[in-house]
Write a protein that holds these residues in place. Structure first.
Motif, PDB file in Angstrom:
ATOM      1  N   GLU A 177       0.828  -1.207   0.000  1.00 56.20           N
ATOM      2  CA  GLU A 177       0.000   0.000   0.000  1.00 56.20           C
ATOM      3  C   GLU A 177       0.863   1.258   0.000  1.00 56.20           C
ATOM      4  OE1 GLU A 177      -3.555   2.272   2.441  1.00 56.20           O
ATOM      5  OE2 GLU A 177      -3.195   0.153   2.873  1.00 56.20           O
ATOM      6  N   ARG A 179       0.703   3.973  -3.042  1.00 56.82           N
ATOM      7  CA  ARG A 179       0.386   5.385  -2.734  1.00 56.82           C
ATOM      8  C   ARG A 179       1.523   6.299  -3.207  1.00 56.82           C
ATOM      9  NH1 ARG A 179      -4.150   6.207   0.038  1.00 56.82           N
ATOM     10  NH2 ARG A 179      -5.049   4.487   1.239  1.00 56.82           N
ATOM     11  N   LEU A 198      -5.293   5.825  -7.090  1.00 52.95           N
ATOM     12  CA  LEU A 198      -5.449   4.598  -6.328  1.00 52.95           C
ATOM     13  C   LEU A 198      -6.909   4.205  -6.403  1.00 52.95           C
ATOM     14  CD1 LEU A 198      -4.299   2.475  -4.399  1.00 52.95           C
ATOM     15  CD2 LEU A 198      -4.709   4.084  -2.530  1.00 52.95           C
TER      16      LEU A 198
END
Length: 156
Positions: A14, A18, A29
């Protein structure tokens, strides 16, 4: 039909996604989810999936522990219109990673990138083989690509 590149991360997927979407204009995203069933990579909820776009390219990412590390057989190539744009991406992506010859680098997650000026593709497609040779020789001497010396090389 839709084609999507898929990236397997050992950890920190993640954070990587990002970071990537913050760097490339037009990126976003999408869905973040977890696999809610036990699977070979771990118990229910431990494997995470993300959908995202970088520019106009579709990607999925999975965080599912170690499997095969990223290598040069897959890289993300970004064509930059200006040296400032190239410098910004290069500097951000190399942080915690490793730089390589000819505009290649590995980011802190091990993913390979090629950060190149759009102008390089134009210069490499010149009909004059002597110009292409000079540009290629100049590029082979660089780590981060620099438009000005490539332009000088084409002029001789």
């Amino acid at each position: 039909m839709k084609v999507t590149q898929h990236l397997w991360f050992e950890k920190d997927m993640e954070a990587a996604v990002r970071f990537y979407t913050s760097l490339i204009p037009g990126s976003k995203l999408g869905a973040l989810s977890a696999v809610m069933a036990d699977n070979p990579s771990g118990p229910a909820g431990s494997v995470r999936i993300a959908e995202f776009t970088l520019g106009d390219q579709n990607y999925m990412a999975i965080e599912a522990g170690p499997l095969d590390p990223f290598n040069h057989s897959f890289s993300i190539m970004v064509d930059c219109d200006t040296q400032a744009e190239l410098d910004r991406l290069w500097d951000a992506l190399k942080e915690g990673g490793a730089v390589e010859q000819c505009g290649w680098l590995r980011d802190r997650w091990g993913l390979c990138w090629q950060i190149a000026p759009t102008r390089l593709r134009e210069l490499m497609n010149d009909p004059d083989p002597a110009k292409v040779r000079r540009v290629t020789e100049a590029m082979m001497q660089m780590v981060k690509l620099d438009i000005a010396p490539l332009e000088a090389a084409v002029r001789g």
